[in-house]
Scaffold this motif. Sequence first.
Motif, PDB file in Angstrom:
ATOM      1  N   LEU A  43       0.812  -1.217   0.000  1.00  0.00           N
ATOM      2  CA  LEU A  43       0.000   0.000   0.000  1.00  0.00           C
ATOM      3  C   LEU A  43       0.844   1.265   0.000  1.00  0.00           C
ATOM      4  O   LEU A  43       0.323   2.370   0.179  1.00  0.00           O
ATOM      5  N   GLY A  44       2.155   1.122  -0.216  1.00  0.00           N
ATOM      6  CA  GLY A  44       3.025   2.283  -0.365  1.00  0.00           C
ATOM      7  C   GLY A  44       3.642   2.815   0.901  1.00  0.00           C
ATOM      8  O   GLY A  44       4.147   3.941   0.931  1.00  0.00           O
ATOM      9  N   HIS A  45       3.649   1.989   1.955  1.00  0.00           N
ATOM     10  CA  HIS A  45       4.222   2.414   3.238  1.00  0.00           C
ATOM     11  C   HIS A  45       5.681   2.830   3.095  1.00  0.00           C
ATOM     12  O   HIS A  45       6.121   3.806   3.727  1.00  0.00           O
ATOM     13  N   ASP A  46       6.432   2.102   2.270  1.00  0.00           N
ATOM     14  CA  ASP A  46       7.861   2.396   2.098  1.00  0.00           C
ATOM     15  C   ASP A  46       8.099   3.583   1.185  1.00  0.00           C
ATOM     16  O   ASP A  46       9.244   4.024   1.025  1.00  0.00           O
ATOM     17  N   LYS A  47       7.026   4.126   0.596  1.00  0.00           N
ATOM     18  CA  LYS A  47       7.156   5.292  -0.282  1.00  0.00           C
ATOM     19  C   LYS A  47       6.583   6.547   0.365  1.00  0.00           C
ATOM     20  O   LYS A  47       6.320   7.546  -0.296  1.00  0.00           O
ATOM     21  N   GLY A  48       6.391   6.470   1.656  1.00  0.00           N
ATOM     22  CA  GLY A  48       5.956   7.640   2.399  1.00  0.00           C
ATOM     23  C   GLY A  48       4.475   7.747   2.677  1.00  0.00           C
ATOM     24  O   GLY A  48       4.029   8.685   3.351  1.00  0.00           O
ATOM     25  N   ARG A  49       3.668   6.798   2.168  1.00  0.00           N
ATOM     26  CA  ARG A  49       2.236   6.845   2.470  1.00  0.00           C
ATOM     27  C   ARG A  49       1.999   6.450   3.931  1.00  0.00           C
ATOM     28  O   ARG A  49       2.694   5.593   4.473  1.00  0.00           O
ATOM     29  N   ILE A  50       1.019   7.077   4.545  1.00  0.00           N
ATOM     30  CA  ILE A  50       0.667   6.753   5.928  1.00  0.00           C
ATOM     31  C   ILE A  50      -0.311   5.588   5.909  1.00  0.00           C
ATOM     32  O   ILE A  50      -1.475   5.744   5.528  1.00  0.00           O
ATOM     33  N   VAL A  51       0.189   4.421   6.293  1.00  0.00           N
ATOM     34  CA  VAL A  51      -0.614   3.197   6.311  1.00  0.00           C
ATOM     35  C   VAL A  51      -0.791   2.774   7.761  1.00  0.00           C
ATOM     36  O   VAL A  51       0.194   2.605   8.488  1.00  0.00           O
ATOM     37  N   ILE A  52      -2.029   2.591   8.176  1.00  0.00           N
ATOM     38  CA  ILE A  52      -2.304   2.227   9.561  1.00  0.00           C
ATOM     39  C   ILE A  52      -2.915   0.831   9.636  1.00  0.00           C
ATOM     40  O   ILE A  52      -3.410   0.292   8.642  1.00  0.00           O
ATOM     41  N   GLY A  53      -2.873   0.250  10.823  1.00  0.00           N
ATOM     42  CA  GLY A  53      -3.527  -1.024  11.084  1.00  0.00           C
ATOM     43  C   GLY A  53      -4.683  -0.818  12.043  1.00  0.00           C
ATOM     44  O   GLY A  53      -4.614   0.037  12.937  1.00  0.00           O
ATOM     45  N   LEU A  54      -5.755  -1.584  11.857  1.00  0.00           N
ATOM     46  CA  LEU A  54      -6.934  -1.498  12.712  1.00  0.00           C
ATOM     47  C   LEU A  54      -7.347  -2.890  13.176  1.00  0.00           C
ATOM     48  O   LEU A  54      -7.350  -3.835  12.390  1.00  0.00           O
ATOM     49  N   ASP A  55      -7.706  -2.994  14.452  1.00  0.00           N
ATOM     50  CA  ASP A  55      -8.220  -4.253  14.990  1.00  0.00           C
ATOM     51  C   ASP A  55      -9.115  -3.935  16.179  1.00  0.00           C
ATOM     52  O   ASP A  55      -9.106  -2.813  16.699  1.00  0.00           O
ATOM     53  N   GLU A  56      -9.885  -4.918  16.605  1.00  0.00           N
ATOM     54  CA  GLU A  56     -10.795  -4.725  17.736  1.00  0.00           C
ATOM     55  C   GLU A  56     -10.642  -5.854  18.739  1.00  0.00           C
ATOM     56  O   GLU A  56     -10.088  -6.909  18.443  1.00  0.00           O
ATOM     57  N   ALA A  57     -11.176  -5.616  19.921  1.00  0.00           N
ATOM     58  CA  ALA A  57     -11.225  -6.638  20.969  1.00  0.00           C
ATOM     59  C   ALA A  57     -12.581  -6.562  21.645  1.00  0.00           C
ATOM     60  O   ALA A  57     -13.083  -5.470  21.913  1.00  0.00           O
ATOM     61  N   GLY A  58     -13.155  -7.726  21.903  1.00  0.00           N
ATOM     62  CA  GLY A  58     -14.377  -7.743  22.681  1.00  0.00           C
ATOM     63  C   GLY A  58     -15.654  -7.938  21.901  1.00  0.00           C
ATOM     64  O   GLY A  58     -16.722  -7.509  22.342  1.00  0.00           O
ATOM     65  N   ARG A  59     -15.603  -8.651  20.779  1.00  0.00           N
ATOM     66  CA  ARG A  59     -16.849  -8.919  20.054  1.00  0.00           C
ATOM     67  C   ARG A  59     -17.677 -10.010  20.747  1.00  0.00           C
ATOM     68  O   ARG A  59     -18.897  -9.972  20.715  1.00  0.00           O
ATOM     69  N   GLY A  60     -16.999 -10.972  21.379  1.00  0.00           N
ATOM     70  CA  GLY A  60     -17.703 -12.118  21.922  1.00  0.00           C
ATOM     71  C   GLY A  60     -18.231 -12.017  23.336  1.00  0.00           C
ATOM     72  O   GLY A  60     -19.164 -12.752  23.693  1.00  0.00           O
ATOM     73  N   PRO A  61     -17.689 -11.150  24.186  1.00  0.00           N
ATOM     74  CA  PRO A  61     -18.130 -11.120  25.577  1.00  0.00           C
ATOM     75  C   PRO A  61     -19.608 -10.768  25.743  1.00  0.00           C
ATOM     76  O   PRO A  61     -20.220 -10.161  24.870  1.00  0.00           O
ATOM     77  N   TRP A  62     -20.150 -11.153  26.893  1.00  0.00           N
ATOM     78  CA  TRP A  62     -21.540 -10.862  27.227  1.00  0.00           C
ATOM     79  C   TRP A  62     -21.700  -9.470  27.830  1.00  0.00           C
ATOM     80  O   TRP A  62     -22.825  -9.004  27.974  1.00  0.00           O
ATOM     81  N   ALA A  63     -20.597  -8.841  28.203  1.00  0.00           N
ATOM     82  CA  ALA A  63     -20.683  -7.561  28.902  1.00  0.00           C
ATOM     83  C   ALA A  63     -19.548  -6.644  28.462  1.00  0.00           C
ATOM     84  O   ALA A  63     -18.492  -7.088  28.013  1.00  0.00           O
ATOM     85  N   GLY A  64     -19.784  -5.339  28.616  1.00  0.00           N
ATOM     86  CA  GLY A  64     -18.754  -4.350  28.353  1.00  0.00           C
ATOM     87  C   GLY A  64     -18.730  -3.859  26.923  1.00  0.00           C
ATOM     88  O   GLY A  64     -19.351  -4.434  26.031  1.00  0.00           O
ATOM     89  N   PRO A  65     -17.997  -2.776  26.689  1.00  0.00           N
ATOM     90  CA  PRO A  65     -17.899  -2.197  25.356  1.00  0.00           C
ATOM     91  C   PRO A  65     -17.028  -3.046  24.439  1.00  0.00           C
ATOM     92  O   PRO A  65     -16.305  -3.940  24.901  1.00  0.00           O
ATOM     93  N   VAL A  66     -17.102  -2.766  23.156  1.00  0.00           N
ATOM     94  CA  VAL A  66     -16.138  -3.306  22.212  1.00  0.00           C
ATOM     95  C   VAL A  66     -15.113  -2.197  21.968  1.00  0.00           C
ATOM     96  O   VAL A  66     -15.480  -1.027  21.823  1.00  0.00           O
ATOM     97  N   VAL A  67     -13.846  -2.554  21.979  1.00  0.00           N
ATOM     98  CA  VAL A  67     -12.759  -1.582  21.876  1.00  0.00           C
ATOM     99  C   VAL A  67     -11.956  -1.855  20.612  1.00  0.00           C
ATOM    100  O   VAL A  67     -11.616  -3.002  20.319  1.00  0.00           O
ATOM    101  N   ALA A  68     -11.642  -0.802  19.881  1.00  0.00           N
ATOM    102  CA  ALA A  68     -10.802  -0.915  18.684  1.00  0.00           C
ATOM    103  C   ALA A  68      -9.560  -0.061  18.868  1.00  0.00           C
ATOM    104  O   ALA A  68      -9.551   0.896  19.662  1.00  0.00           O
ATOM    105  N   ALA A  69      -8.530  -0.405  18.133  1.00  0.00           N
ATOM    106  CA  ALA A  69      -7.306   0.386  18.157  1.00  0.00           C
ATOM    107  C   ALA A  69      -6.797   0.575  16.743  1.00  0.00           C
ATOM    108  O   ALA A  69      -7.015  -0.255  15.854  1.00  0.00           O
TER     109      ALA A  69
END
Length: 217
Positions: free
Chosen positions: A10-36
């Motif tokens: 995606l051009g990371h080595d050519k100066g493009r800003i490439v980010i990663g996204l993931d989440e935690a907490g889709r399966g639990p019965w309680a609490g928020p879902v958190v992404a980073a």
Amino acid sequence: MPDFSLERELGHDKGRIVIGLDEAGRGPWAGPVVAAAAWLDPAALDAALAEGLDDSKKLSAKRRSDLFAILSDPACACARIAVGEASVEEIDRLNILQASLLAMQRAATALAAALDSAPEAALVDGNKLPQLACEARAVIKGDSRSLSIAAASVVAKVTRDRAMAALARDYPGYGWERNQGYGTAEHRAGLARLGVTPLHRRSFRPIRDALESKSLT
């Protein structure tokens, strides 16, 4: 082990800003879902990150904590991170998939503010994409393939685990400090003994069943 191959595509080595996204907490019965969201600079990448990052579920709690400390250190020039979440109310209103995508969108927006520059591309763990203002690619098992996604995976997991441990002090008896809201025997026993809290996801069948059972007694 994850590397920068997908970022380079995606051009990371050519100066493009490439980010990663993931989440935690889709399966639990309680609490928020958190992404980073995470951006890594390969030219300045800390050796401990390069060697230690992986799918957060494969790492010990201590390893995740150590990696999180590096990633979240303001003095670290090799990484910038941000988090976003969707509340229990949003999970119940939207469904857990849409709430997870919303949390990712919020994390990406927060990271753009931290970088003072909008990301130009994003690698997203899974097979669905949030609404983003940049090019995006869904990557199945991305946290095992991309260092940027792996970093996001660790940040999301540690952030949510710590949040659930804090919430366990307000709602003792369900074992959230150990099970993070997942449907363990301890959590199920707490539900039977103490009932449903405001932080339980009412759209999830076990919680609906618990509420129906209470209404019948």
